[in-house]
Write a protein that holds these residues in place. Sequence first.
Motif, PDB file in Angstrom:
ATOM      1  N   ARG A 295       0.851  -1.182   0.000  1.00 19.80           N
ATOM      2  CA  ARG A 295       0.000   0.000   0.000  1.00 19.80           C
ATOM      3  C   ARG A 295       0.892   1.239   0.000  1.00 19.80           C
ATOM      4  N   GLY A 296       0.275   2.380  -0.254  1.00 22.35           N
ATOM      5  CA  GLY A 296       1.031   3.633  -0.233  1.00 22.35           C
ATOM      6  C   GLY A 296       2.169   3.592  -1.222  1.00 22.35           C
ATOM      7  N   TYR A 297       3.337   4.038  -0.800  1.00 24.17           N
ATOM      8  CA  TYR A 297       4.481   4.136  -1.717  1.00 24.17           C
ATOM      9  C   TYR A 297       4.907   2.767  -2.241  1.00 24.17           C
ATOM     10  N   ARG A 298       4.582   1.733  -1.481  1.00 27.78           N
ATOM     11  CA  ARG A 298       5.005   0.380  -1.884  1.00 27.78           C
ATOM     12  C   ARG A 298       4.408  -0.043  -3.223  1.00 27.78           C
ATOM     13  N   THR A 299       3.260   0.537  -3.598  1.00 26.51           N
ATOM     14  CA  THR A 299       2.670   0.142  -4.887  1.00 26.51           C
ATOM     15  C   THR A 299       3.627   0.509  -6.021  1.00 26.51           C
ATOM     16  N   ALA A 300       4.494   1.509  -5.767  1.00 32.14           N
ATOM     17  CA  ALA A 300       5.434   1.918  -6.820  1.00 32.14           C
ATOM     18  C   ALA A 300       6.544   0.883  -7.017  1.00 32.14           C
ATOM     19  N   TRP A 301       6.725  -0.005  -6.055  1.00 31.34           N
ATOM     20  CA  TRP A 301       7.722  -1.060  -6.263  1.00 31.34           C
ATOM     21  C   TRP A 301       7.273  -1.945  -7.418  1.00 31.34           C
ATOM     22  N   GLN A 302       5.940  -2.233  -7.385  1.00 32.06           N
ATOM     23  CA  GLN A 302       5.412  -3.172  -8.383  1.00 32.06           C
ATOM     24  C   GLN A 302       4.951  -2.478  -9.641  1.00 32.06           C
ATOM     25  N   ARG A 303       4.454  -1.250  -9.481  1.00 32.45           N
ATOM     26  CA  ARG A 303       3.903  -0.543 -10.646  1.00 32.45           C
ATOM     27  C   ARG A 303       4.583   0.818 -10.778  1.00 32.45           C
ATOM     28  N   PRO A 304       5.887   0.825 -11.057  1.00 31.07           N
ATOM     29  CA  PRO A 304       6.576   2.124 -11.105  1.00 31.07           C
ATOM     30  C   PRO A 304       5.998   3.055 -12.158  1.00 31.07           C
ATOM     31  N   GLU A 305       5.400   2.478 -13.187  1.00 30.99           N
ATOM     32  CA  GLU A 305       4.872   3.329 -14.268  1.00 30.99           C
ATOM     33  C   GLU A 305       3.711   4.183 -13.768  1.00 30.99           C
ATOM     34  N   LEU A 306       2.954   3.665 -12.763  1.00 30.62           N
ATOM     35  CA  LEU A 306       1.844   4.456 -12.227  1.00 30.62           C
ATOM     36  C   LEU A 306       2.378   5.731 -11.583  1.00 30.62           C
ATOM     37  N   LEU A 307       3.450   5.567 -10.801  1.00 28.64           N
ATOM     38  CA  LEU A 307       4.031   6.727 -10.121  1.00 28.64           C
ATOM     39  C   LEU A 307       4.626   7.692 -11.151  1.00 28.64           C
ATOM     40  N   ASP A 308       5.287   7.133 -12.135  1.00 27.36           N
ATOM     41  CA  ASP A 308       5.913   8.024 -13.120  1.00 27.36           C
ATOM     42  C   ASP A 308       4.876   8.839 -13.886  1.00 27.36           C
ATOM     43  N   THR A 309       3.782   8.181 -14.275  1.00 25.50           N
ATOM     44  CA  THR A 309       2.731   8.939 -14.975  1.00 25.50           C
ATOM     45  C   THR A 309       2.183  10.025 -14.057  1.00 25.50           C
ATOM     46  N   GLN A 310       2.010   9.660 -12.801  1.00 27.23           N
ATOM     47  CA  GLN A 310       1.448  10.644 -11.879  1.00 27.23           C
ATOM     48  C   GLN A 310       2.386  11.833 -11.689  1.00 27.23           C
ATOM     49  N   LEU A 311       3.676  11.551 -11.533  1.00 29.04           N
ATOM     50  CA  LEU A 311       4.634  12.650 -11.348  1.00 29.04           C
ATOM     51  C   LEU A 311       4.686  13.521 -12.600  1.00 29.04           C
ATOM     52  N   GLN A 312       4.591  12.862 -13.750  1.00 33.13           N
ATOM     53  CA  GLN A 312       4.587  13.615 -15.006  1.00 33.13           C
ATOM     54  C   GLN A 312       3.365  14.537 -15.050  1.00 33.13           C
ATOM     55  N   ALA A 313       2.223  14.007 -14.618  1.00 29.79           N
ATOM     56  CA  ALA A 313       0.989  14.811 -14.623  1.00 29.79           C
ATOM     57  C   ALA A 313       1.101  15.969 -13.631  1.00 29.79           C
ATOM     58  N   ILE A 314       1.672  15.691 -12.471  1.00 29.06           N
ATOM     59  CA  ILE A 314       1.802  16.756 -11.463  1.00 29.06           C
ATOM     60  C   ILE A 314       2.711  17.852 -12.006  1.00 29.06           C
ATOM     61  N   ALA A 315       3.820  17.443 -12.628  1.00 30.58           N
ATOM     62  CA  ALA A 315       4.765  18.436 -13.150  1.00 30.58           C
ATOM     63  C   ALA A 315       4.096  19.280 -14.233  1.00 30.58           C
ATOM     64  N   ALA A 316       3.323  18.621 -15.108  1.00 29.18           N
ATOM     65  CA  ALA A 316       2.661  19.374 -16.187  1.00 29.18           C
ATOM     66  C   ALA A 316       1.626  20.325 -15.604  1.00 29.18           C
ATOM     67  N   ALA A 317       0.850  19.841 -14.640  1.00 31.72           N
ATOM     68  CA  ALA A 317      -0.184  20.694 -14.047  1.00 31.72           C
ATOM     69  C   ALA A 317       0.459  21.859 -13.296  1.00 31.72           C
ATOM     70  N   ALA A 318       1.553  21.578 -12.589  1.00 31.73           N
ATOM     71  CA  ALA A 318       2.238  22.637 -11.822  1.00 31.73           C
ATOM     72  C   ALA A 318       2.784  23.698 -12.774  1.00 31.73           C
TER      73      ALA A 318
END
Length: 821
Positions: A615-638
């Motif tokens: 759960r939480g950050y640990r999901t990024a261990w298994q699904r790093p692409e989810l975190l990367d897409t999210q960070l990309q979206a945050i950066a674009a929105a910011a």
Amino acid sequence: MIGIVVVSHSLRLAQAAVDLAVEMVGVNGPDIAIAAGAGEGVIGTDAFKVAEAIAEVASPEGVLVMMDLGSAVMSAEMALEFSDDPDLPVRLSSGPFVEGLMAAVVRAAGGATLDEVEREARGALRAKQSHLGDEDPADLPADSGPAAEHAIEVTLPNPDGLHARPVSMLVTALSAFEATVTVANLRTGRPPVPANSPTALLTVDARKGDTISVAAAGRQAVEALEAVSDLVGKGFGELGAASARAPEPALSLSQPQAQPSSGAPSSGAPSSGPLGVSPGLAVGPIVRMPETLDEPGPAAALPVSAREAAAERIVAAASSVARALRDKAARVSGAARGILEATALMAADPGLIDAAVSRVTGQGHTPERAVWAAVGEVTAAFTAQGGLLAERIPDLHDVRNRIVSELLGRPAPGLPDRVEPYVLVARDLAPADTALIDPTVCRAIVTVEGGPTSHTAILARALGLPAVVAARDAMDLPEGSVVIVDGTTGEIVVNPSDDQVARAEEQHSRVITFDGTGQTRDGHRVQLLANVASPDSVAAAIEAKAEGVGLFRTEFCFLDHAEAPGLDEQVAAYRQVFAGFPGKKVTIRTLDAGADKPLAFVTAADEVNPALGIRGYRTAWQRPELLDTQLQAIAAAAAAENADVGVMAPMIATVDESVDFAARCAAHGLHNVGVMIETPAAAITAGPILERVDFASLGTNDLAQYTMAADRLMGELALLNDPWQPAVLRMIREACQAGLAAGKPVGVCGEAAADPMLSAILVGLGATSLSMSPRALGGVAEFLRGVTVTQCRDAAIAAVAAGSAGAARSAAALLLDPAPD
Ligand code: PEP
Ligand code: MG
């Protein structure tokens, strides 16, 4: 540390006096040598033995010689002449043999100088004299040090009060701090005495139940007072099993007799009971949410003769459900109308009905079993298709549950379909249920399950609805009966009088507003921010004049998604939030899926222990692409908006995860990077973690759950899951102190921040910002404006040192009395 020599006519007397003194300090005392007797078994003293003893304990800090009487003094004087170290400072004490030795040993153990120890030993009769009313005023300690900067009052719980051993523990503990501490007994009203003097402390004559005032000045004044609170809280280790279970020492300030009741037991096994988790009062008739539907079991096959009628029941039930949904759709507008109309179509779907009917007519299934199985087949097909079809599965299950309930003659599942005000009573509420509550008709929420940090509580606070959880018998309350729900105390009044209703309604209409600047009465700034769960709730945060967003829970935007949201959808959602706060702080949290917030596209359904799972950050261990897409979206929105964006990761447990997260953020051009401190592991390693990131935010809901090892969703554990638990407060202190040491902000975004009195404790512990549901801002701001930062710090010390959540609340309540004008 100085050395001590004991000169006596009798070896047995010397040994006994030394044993008594050493008992006070244990292994931490000074070196002590005995020079006793004039030969084997001969009473008397011997100068050579004294000289040898002095040489044995010689230390650069010096040696103090304690003597019994007569020739002991002469032998000691003579021994000084034999000394072959003229530079060794040796002092002969005129203090009383037993009391003086004890005082000297205790004071020396605290690292006092030869002068200080000698003075202590000389004045060692003061306690006895004071007790017998025989003291010379000239002997009273004249100077109790610089003016106190901090003060607490503590009530002594141990059977013998401040007797020799607790005194020695106090002196020894306080010697570790750079602070001048004084102690006064409020019962006797005598002036304060210095706490580094065991003999002076003994004159305080503090007995069990006495309240003593402890004041401190100096660089480590706060730490010194914490140490005192700690010792008193533990009864100086003198509370036996029976007394340890008795009500604990209450920490109090000026009105020890006026202990407020916390509404919760102060100690012992936590008893669960109704708990107010979202403040406010509301009145209304009870509407119970139907219990969840179990899968109908396979019954014996229906006889052929009964099958036709059973099949017709399915057709009738489906059409009744479809009609009810269409009626409901006609009463609403916008997106809700579209959803309800689509659901009504699903209920009337001939393919679904035919599949169910043929299971009845062909295989003899009961109608409810047939509907369940037919929907199961469609669900499997939707799941296989994925995409938009898979997102409709929850609606399909809703239709199934409605038809089966209709067949079983039970009320329709889910939230009551009402237009008149009501109080919702449920066994538990899923986040999705709570999110659908219409706060204009639902007046309050009462649940059997849930704790103060469950999502029922969080969302109820966001909706501004009073809520009570862990109300064990709530489902037995008669449907339709009028109740007053007090979301602060947890009280539920069934069939109240007219007067009670009038008072509740009057209080209900009182709104406290926030002027947009969080600060204490003396101007200590604390940013008051909003927790936001969806772009739609930004308006409420702006209206409440939040200074920014301290926690944007991104997972709530995607609760109903069967598949991960795409980049564009995310950018749009984040931009909406950033756009609401141009130039202001907005802290966005990356997906916190799992456990209490399962997301279909990332959470495994079969984890044995989801709260301790992926759960939480640990999901990024298994699904790093989810975190990367999210960070990309945050950066674009910011980049597209003007907010001062910070990004933080949930459920961090190690320094490595923090390093990893910071690196991933940097790769997307995101630089204001933080982590949530929600695990004890993160709290106690907050120092090294903060070396790697820019800020931290305390998720006290999970921090309480993991510190207390108590599921935050279980009503029965609600009293453990309480951020007032001293263990949780200690974790918070750990993290805040790491922030202060690193010069980096540490805020609180868990529900603890929304409790006005606890907000002051958090400020006292060093939190730099508090983030809460917008509706809580007014109450918290008002409370903080009424107290000084020194009051917050003193109350924090007392709360942390308390032995239970109830005692922490009581201590804080007394210390946080609004300062007089
Ligand atoms: C918390 O755990 O305190 C927190 C803020 O996160 P959540 O409640 O969303 O788990
Ligand atoms: Mg959390």
